[in-house]
Design a protein around this motif. Structure first.
Motif, mmCIF file in Angstrom:
data_model
loop_
_atom_site.group_PDB
_atom_site.id
_atom_site.type_symbol
_atom_site.label_atom_id
_atom_site.label_comp_id
_atom_site.label_asym_id
_atom_site.label_seq_id
_atom_site.Cartn_x
_atom_site.Cartn_y
_atom_site.Cartn_z
ATOM 1 N N ASN A 67 -1.390 13.984 1.073
ATOM 2 C CA ASN A 67 -2.766 14.080 0.593
ATOM 3 C C ASN A 67 -3.339 15.474 0.849
ATOM 4 O O ASN A 67 -3.989 16.054 -0.019
ATOM 5 C CB ASN A 67 -3.613 12.995 1.264
ATOM 6 C CG ASN A 67 -4.982 12.891 0.657
ATOM 7 O OD1 ASN A 67 -5.129 12.914 -0.561
ATOM 8 N ND2 ASN A 67 -5.981 12.780 1.496
ATOM 9 N N ARG A 121 -6.039 6.719 3.073
ATOM 10 C CA ARG A 121 -6.898 6.096 4.089
ATOM 11 C C ARG A 121 -6.613 4.606 4.221
ATOM 12 O O ARG A 121 -6.562 4.056 5.320
ATOM 13 C CB ARG A 121 -8.368 6.354 3.773
ATOM 14 C CG ARG A 121 -8.817 7.765 4.129
ATOM 15 C CD ARG A 121 -10.308 7.962 3.940
ATOM 16 N NE ARG A 121 -10.729 7.857 2.558
ATOM 17 C CZ ARG A 121 -10.586 8.815 1.637
ATOM 18 N NH1 ARG A 121 -10.019 9.954 1.972
ATOM 19 N NH2 ARG A 121 -11.013 8.654 0.401
ATOM 20 N N SER A 122 -6.418 3.951 3.103
ATOM 21 C CA SER A 122 -6.080 2.521 3.136
ATOM 22 C C SER A 122 -4.733 2.312 3.834
ATOM 23 O O SER A 122 -4.580 1.382 4.632
ATOM 24 C CB SER A 122 -6.033 1.967 1.711
ATOM 25 O OG SER A 122 -5.629 0.626 1.725
ATOM 26 N N GLU A 146 0.832 -1.207 0.000
ATOM 27 C CA GLU A 146 0.000 0.000 0.000
ATOM 28 C C GLU A 146 0.872 1.264 0.000
ATOM 29 O O GLU A 146 0.573 2.236 -0.692
ATOM 30 C CB GLU A 146 -0.930 -0.019 1.217
ATOM 31 C CG GLU A 146 -2.153 0.818 1.059
ATOM 32 C CD GLU A 146 -3.060 0.366 -0.085
ATOM 33 O OE1 GLU A 146 -3.781 1.231 -0.605
ATOM 34 O OE2 GLU A 146 -3.047 -0.810 -0.479
ATOM 35 N N GLN A 183 -10.292 13.559 -9.732
ATOM 36 C CA GLN A 183 -10.138 12.105 -9.673
ATOM 37 C C GLN A 183 -8.805 11.729 -9.028
ATOM 38 O O GLN A 183 -8.743 10.826 -8.198
ATOM 39 C CB GLN A 183 -10.227 11.513 -11.078
ATOM 40 C CG GLN A 183 -10.062 10.005 -11.097
ATOM 41 C CD GLN A 183 -10.117 9.439 -12.505
ATOM 42 O OE1 GLN A 183 -10.334 10.155 -13.467
ATOM 43 N NE2 GLN A 183 -9.920 8.145 -12.612
ATOM 44 N N ARG A 191 -9.016 12.377 -5.303
ATOM 45 C CA ARG A 191 -9.812 11.319 -4.661
ATOM 46 C C ARG A 191 -8.999 10.032 -4.530
ATOM 47 O O ARG A 191 -9.018 9.378 -3.480
ATOM 48 C CB ARG A 191 -11.091 11.039 -5.458
ATOM 49 C CG ARG A 191 -12.286 11.843 -5.025
ATOM 50 C CD ARG A 191 -13.582 11.302 -5.616
ATOM 51 N NE ARG A 191 -13.534 11.073 -7.060
ATOM 52 C CZ ARG A 191 -13.712 12.013 -7.987
ATOM 53 N NH1 ARG A 191 -13.979 13.254 -7.621
ATOM 54 N NH2 ARG A 191 -13.658 11.716 -9.267
ATOM 55 N N HIS A 192 -8.304 9.677 -5.584
ATOM 56 C CA HIS A 192 -7.498 8.452 -5.570
ATOM 57 C C HIS A 192 -6.405 8.520 -4.499
ATOM 58 O O HIS A 192 -6.197 7.567 -3.749
ATOM 59 C CB HIS A 192 -6.895 8.206 -6.955
ATOM 60 C CG HIS A 192 -6.188 6.900 -7.082
ATOM 61 N ND1 HIS A 192 -6.829 5.691 -6.900
ATOM 62 C CD2 HIS A 192 -4.892 6.601 -7.352
ATOM 63 C CE1 HIS A 192 -5.962 4.710 -7.069
ATOM 64 N NE2 HIS A 192 -4.776 5.239 -7.338
ATOM 65 N N GLY A 250 -6.516 10.245 -1.803
ATOM 66 C CA GLY A 250 -7.205 10.147 -0.517
ATOM 67 C C GLY A 250 -7.546 8.707 -0.161
ATOM 68 O O GLY A 250 -7.393 8.289 0.988
ATOM 69 N N GLU A 251 -7.999 7.947 -1.150
ATOM 70 C CA GLU A 251 -8.315 6.531 -0.910
ATOM 71 C C GLU A 251 -7.079 5.751 -0.498
ATOM 72 O O GLU A 251 -7.114 4.953 0.439
ATOM 73 C CB GLU A 251 -8.928 5.910 -2.180
ATOM 74 C CG GLU A 251 -10.303 6.418 -2.518
ATOM 75 C CD GLU A 251 -10.755 6.033 -3.927
ATOM 76 O OE1 GLU A 251 -10.029 5.273 -4.615
ATOM 77 O OE2 GLU A 251 -11.817 6.515 -4.336
ATOM 78 N N VAL A 252 -5.975 5.992 -1.197
ATOM 79 C CA VAL A 252 -4.737 5.279 -0.877
ATOM 80 C C VAL A 252 -4.243 5.692 0.508
ATOM 81 O O VAL A 252 -3.817 4.849 1.302
ATOM 82 C CB VAL A 252 -3.661 5.509 -1.960
ATOM 83 C CG1 VAL A 252 -2.328 4.915 -1.542
ATOM 84 C CG2 VAL A 252 -4.113 4.918 -3.290
#
Length: 179
Positions: free
Chosen positions: A125, A93-94, A59, A83, A86-87, A89-91
């Motif tokens: 981020n 959080r993961s 990750e 986009q 957002r991507h 941010g997802e990474v």
């Protein structure tokens, strides 16, 4: 000294030596068993830790891939689309979730390094989101400063990830025989 006293003293000395040897042997066996148990415990924890570290590194490498372009050149920065933000941010959080698992798996040096990387990813981020909010204003001093900040953060993040990998490898190599 008569023969009876000498015999009693000889028997006493012999029994004392035997008791001393038995105590020393017992202590050595307990110490050996403790070392063996500790080593086995560490080996049993090695595979789960390996798996957790591997997930975290995977990750973290995703984040490094997303941010690597920022660590090359200030003028080669990609367009910060919604986009892309957002991507990231997802990474991030993961990665935060994986960092929690890694921190719980320990040991302390690995936990500290995982938390540091998670924090750095969150800061990257935030910086990207801030950069995205000022990019529509045309080329400004603030944009240039944000790009410099992203360059420094991406470079530091990459170095911290490399440091984490080495720390995790050292933790996995520790079989408990070193103190």
């Amino acid at each position: 000294m008569d023969a009876g006293t000498a015999a009693v003293l000889g028997a006493l000395a012999g029994s004392t030596a035997t008791i001393g040897a038995a105590l020393a042997t017992g202590w050595a066996q307990r110490e050996g068993a403790r070392i063996t148990a500790r080593s086995e415990h560490r080996m049993e924890r090695r595979q789960p830790r390996h798996d957790i570290y591997k997930e975290f590194i995977t990750e973290a490498n995703r984040m490094r891939a997303l941010t690597s372009v920022w660590g090359i050149d200030l003028h080669l920065t990609p367009e910060p689309t919604d986009q892309r933000v957002r991507h990231w941010g997802e990474v991030a959080r993961s990665l935060e979730s994986k960092a929690s698992d890694t921190a719980l798996a320990g040991p302390a040096p690995v936990s500290k390094a995982a938390i540091k990387i998670s924090r750095m990813a969150a800061e990257l981020n935030i910086s990207l989101g801030t950069y995205r909010s000022v990019v529509d204003d045309g080329e400004t001093v603030l944009q240039q400063e944000m790009r410099r900040q992203l360059l420094a953060q991406a470079t530091n993040y990459s170095a911290a990830l490399t440091e984490f990998i080495l720390t995790a490898q050292s933790a996995l190599d520790d079989d408990g025989s070193r103190k």
